[in-house]
Design a protein around this motif. Structure first.
Motif, PDB file in Angstrom:
ATOM      1  N   LYS A 508       0.525  -1.491   0.217  1.00  0.00           N
ATOM      2  CA  LYS A 508      -0.216  -0.014  -0.528  1.00  0.00           C
ATOM      3  C   LYS A 508       0.494   1.409   0.356  1.00  0.00           C
ATOM      4  O   LYS A 508       1.935   0.974   0.296  1.00  0.00           O
ATOM      5  N   THR A 509       0.324   2.522  -0.278  1.00  0.00           N
ATOM      6  CA  THR A 509       0.945   4.001  -0.243  1.00  0.00           C
ATOM      7  C   THR A 509       0.121   4.473   0.640  1.00  0.00           C
ATOM      8  O   THR A 509      -0.584   4.777   1.160  1.00  0.00           O
ATOM      9  N   PRO A 510       1.261   4.435   1.840  1.00  0.00           N
ATOM     10  CA  PRO A 510       0.513   5.204   3.377  1.00  0.00           C
ATOM     11  C   PRO A 510       1.204   6.769   3.035  1.00  0.00           C
ATOM     12  O   PRO A 510       1.746   7.100   2.719  1.00  0.00           O
ATOM     13  N   ILE A 511       0.513   7.650   4.465  1.00  0.00           N
ATOM     14  CA  ILE A 511       0.504   8.309   4.364  1.00  0.00           C
ATOM     15  C   ILE A 511       0.705   8.855   6.166  1.00  0.00           C
ATOM     16  O   ILE A 511      -0.316   8.256   6.531  1.00  0.00           O
ATOM     17  N   VAL A 512       1.060   9.704   6.902  1.00  0.00           N
ATOM     18  CA  VAL A 512       0.879  10.092   7.989  1.00  0.00           C
ATOM     19  C   VAL A 512      -0.026  11.122   8.128  1.00  0.00           C
ATOM     20  O   VAL A 512      -0.042  12.418   7.814  1.00  0.00           O
ATOM     21  N   VAL A 513      -1.206  10.621   9.035  1.00  0.00           N
ATOM     22  CA  VAL A 513      -1.591  12.005   8.921  1.00  0.00           C
ATOM     23  C   VAL A 513      -2.022  12.164  10.593  1.00  0.00           C
ATOM     24  O   VAL A 513      -2.249  11.050  11.306  1.00  0.00           O
ATOM     25  N   GLN A 514      -1.822  13.757  10.860  1.00  0.00           N
ATOM     26  CA  GLN A 514      -3.008  14.182  11.920  1.00  0.00           C
ATOM     27  C   GLN A 514      -4.615  13.889  12.440  1.00  0.00           C
ATOM     28  O   GLN A 514      -5.135  13.640  11.847  1.00  0.00           O
TER      29      GLN A 514
END
Ligand code: NAD
Length: 730
Positions: A508-514
């Motif tokens: 998968k392609t993850p992004i970190v989000v608040q």
């Protein structure tokens, strides 16, 4: 235009004076010549890098070596081998393509590089490419210029011409030599899709001559070369032409089919595949040198297109994710076994994904019926792969055996990670996290797949909120690449790093989000979907809204998306966002009205559209039911685009302002991989940058006057407009 020994010398000198010596020195170290009796071996081992790349210095170095080999009359055959464990050649140097995209491309320069491969092809001695690992783009083009190809059957061996994905075409003879070798239809398929084939498939389609186990590659290639070296003359290459391409008019049928396929897939938004067909139409069956010239011209035209620039941008976004660890300080733990709580739509999909990636998974639900449904969901996805011959029956059995079901927490103590996917209700989630804490080991990561609830709030159900993190998959899990990794207020860096890196392992392609209502993707999508509702309430037919937005490049229009997600879910999420953000997120009443009477969309067979037999149809009674007068011309097309897309840009600006992401690039990654925002536009914020903040703010102010405060430009966007800055410029 072509290289000869004199022009090579000039070129090397020109190169030395315009670039650093270092580049050529590196090329010398990366490409070396070994002579073993009558066999020349060119070893490719990119100096101090993991991957072999065909940069200009490497191409010049190759030419130098070809000339040296040609001069040595004792040599009777050439083998090209890589020293990298799982890469033959990763392709051209993308940084160079990027420079070309910025305007440095000339047809002449490209033709010089083409002539390196032509020189190889016309060497007086036979050549063999011995391929193990990734053989991409320029790498494959190099192998096509060799007389023979031998590949390994190792899983890492993959051959492809993926240039189309960067908005260009194979510019070093790929469009010319591939059809000559494997026939027009197969070549078009590979060049237009960019898909890769493994060693066995490559052999089947004639792309390679032999397939051997990895351990035997070097030996077999050298034995073969020694055999060839005995023959005084190099054998003439045999071409391949399919039956259809040989019958009168057959090749035009192939081109016609290919064009139709491209148009239905891309709606004409991508110039590269159409240009590829044009090049092959002009050159197939003709003279190679003339064909190469047409190819070089077409490459140069494409590389300067805005679509190519955008696609290169997207490539770099993906590279960024590859290098990203999700946290600067967190240490990722290995996840060998996992649990999934709730075996519904998402739980079943998540369990399937884990099992597909070799992770043992325990699925828990409140009753066996629900668990059976989870198993069925996973089975269905795997079975499709069996039908498509992407999975063998025994692999299917093994994958299914990695999933276990249970109505209790038995076995949860040994798990490294549990993903919760129970109903979207804060009380249920808090209770479930309390149970999880008691039934797992203290260092197991506890993740939630919630789409709208606060991760921090869910974590209050535990005594150790540092273990709790968001792992937000998108539906359908097996197809949607994005995972939002949500950092709650108390989430530990290790938990963020673990889920981020595990998501990458899952492909998968993850992004970190608040942590925040709707996180990033659903928060940005909400005003866009609301706007579709407002357009409906003005009488604009859903088909028109969808067609216009699909024309912009979204994979489906917002009305179809609402029906896919479910109007019940859409309304629920809209309410949460309205509570959090106030009036600008208020969904039009029509959304709730459209869903009345169990008309939730595709899942109930009717929603904004009708779905008899699963197929989407217009509902002739929609507007009567909604109490709105249909008016197809109420809003011009360009205004539909602006209202829907600018609503997203405006919300994205607020997300940047709220520091929800570490970098604006994460928003583009999120929107491309989570919603299918058109890659040829480079991403939502790249697209915004191409328009300029000042122009967007100007338009938003007009929309604000016409439609109200929901279009009030975000302060961050206004700042960009005033300072003349861009999102991608700090
Ligand atoms: N459906 C989507 O498109 C989507 C997308 C992303 C995220 N999500 C989120 O994923 C979660 C699950 O959504 P879904 O669509 O799969 O729901 P669903 O209704 O299909 O499945 C929920 C499952 O949880 C089970 N369950 C309820 N209470 C439980 C408990 N105490 N212990 C174990 N199992 C329990 C139910 O029996 C059911 O099988 C929600 O938080 C939702 O917001 C959904």
């Amino acid at each position: 235009m072509q290289f000869n020994q004199e022009s090579l010398r000039q070129e090397v000198n020109r190169f030395r004076s315009s670039f650093q010596d270092e580049a050529l020195d590196t090329a010398e170290k990366s490409l070396t010549l070994e002579k073993r009796g009558p066999v020349a071996i060119i070893w490719f081992d990119q100096h101090q890098e993991k991957a072999n790349k065909l940069s200009t210095p490497n191409m010049l170095r190759l030419f130098e070596l070809f000339v040296e080999i040609e001069k040595d009359k004792k040599l009777g055959a050439l083998v090209i081998l890589s020293k990298k464990p799982s890469i033959f050649i990763a392709g051209a140097d993308i940084a160079e393509i990027q420079k070309m995209a910025a305007g440095e491309a000339t047809v002449e320069d490209l033709m010089k590089l083409q002539s390196v491969f032509t020189y190889l092809e016309r060497l007086s001695i036979p050549s063999i490419a011995a391929i193990n690992g990734a053989c991409m783009g320029g790498g494959t083009e190099l192998t096509l210029a060799c007389d023979y190809r031998i590949a390994t059957d190792a899983p890492e061996t993959k051959m492809a011409l993926p240039e189309v994905m960067l908005g260009v075409l194979p510019g070093w003879g790929g469009t010319q030599r591939m059809p000559r070798l494997i026939g027009l239809e197969s070549a078009l398929d590979l060049i237009l899709t960019g898909r890769n084939v493994d060693g066995k498939k490559a052999k089947k389609m004639g792309l390679v001559d032999k397939v051997v186990p990895k351990e035997l590659l070097e030996t077999r290639a050298l034995e073969w070369a020694a055999e060839l070296a005995k023959s005084p003359r190099k054998a003439k290459k045999e071409g391949h032409a399919s039956l259809l391409s040989r019958v009168p008019g057959g090749k035009w049928m192939i081109f016609d089919q290919a064009r139709k396929g491209v148009m239905s897939k891309t709606k004409g938004h991508y110039p590269a595949p159409l240009k590829i067909i044009e090049v092959l139409k002009k050159t197939y069956g003709g003279d190679l040198d003339a064909g190469l010239k047409v190819e070089a011209q077409a490459f140069t035209d494409l590389v300067r297109s805005p679509e190519c620039k955008s696609l290169i941008g997207v490539f770099y976004l993906q590279e960024r994710v590859k290098k990203d660890k999700g946290s600067a300080t967190g240490i990722a733990k290995e996840v060998h076994s996992a649990g999934v709580l709730g075996a519904g739509v998402m739980g079943g999909g998540i369990a399937q994904l884990f099992a597909a990636k070799n992770v043992r998974v325990r699925m828990k639900d409140i009753n066996w019926d629900a668990i059976a449904k989870g198993f069925q969901a996973a089975q269905k996805i795997f079975y499709k792969q069996v039908q498509r011959k992407k999975m063998r029956k025994n692999e299917f059995d093994n994958a299914m055996a990695r999933i276990e079901g249970s109505t209790s927490y038995a076995g949860f103590k040994g798990l490294d990670l549990v993903v919760e996917a129970v109903v979207e209700n804060i009380d249920v989630k808090k209770a479930v996290f309390g149970e999880l804490e008691k039934n797992t080991k203290p260092d197991a990561i506890l993740a939630t797949n919630t789409s709208s609830l606060s991760v921090g709030l869910i974590a209050t159900g535990t005594t150790d909120p540092t273990r709790v993190v968001g792992m937000h998959f998108f539906n359908p899990v097996d197809k949607m690449p994005l995972v939002e990794v949500i950092r709650g207020k108390e989430t530990s860096e290790d938990a963020v790093a673990t889920v981020f890196q595990f998501s990458k392992k899952l492909g998968k392609t993850p992004i970190v989000v608040q942590d925040g209502p709707g996180f990033v993707v659903n928060r940005i999508l909400a005003p866009y979907l609301n706007e579709a509702g407002f357009l409906l309430s003005e009488g604009v037919p859903p088909r028109k809204i969808d067609d216009v937005i699909a024309g912009f490049g979204m994979p489906m229009g917002p009305c179809t998306l609402l029906d896919e997600v479910g109007l019940d879910v859409g309304v629920k999420v809209a309410k949460i966002l309205y509570t959090a953000f106030g009036d600008r997120m208020k969904a039009p009443n029509i959304m709730e009205k459209a869903g009345q009477g169990n008309r939730y969309g595709k899942k109930t067979g009717k929603g904004i559209y009708l779905y008899p037999g699963g197929e989407q149809k217009n509902d002739p009674e929609l507007f009567a039911r909604l109490g709105v007068k249909e008016n197809a011309s109420a809003v011009p097309d360009d205004k539909i685009v602006k209202r829907c897309i600018y609503a997203m840009i405006n919300e994205a600006a607020r997300c940047v302002e709220d520091k929800l992401v570490r970098d604006v690039a994460d928003i583009d990654i999120g929107m491309i991989f989570g919603t299918g925002f058109p890659p040829f536009r480079g991403g939502l914020l790249r697209y915004a940058d191409s328009l300029g903040a000042e122009a967007i703010v100007g338009d938003l102010e007009v929309l604000q006057r016409m439609y109200g405060e929901r279009f009030a430009p975000a302060p961050y966007l206004q700042q960009l407009a005033v300072s003349g800055k861009k999102f991608y410029e700090k």
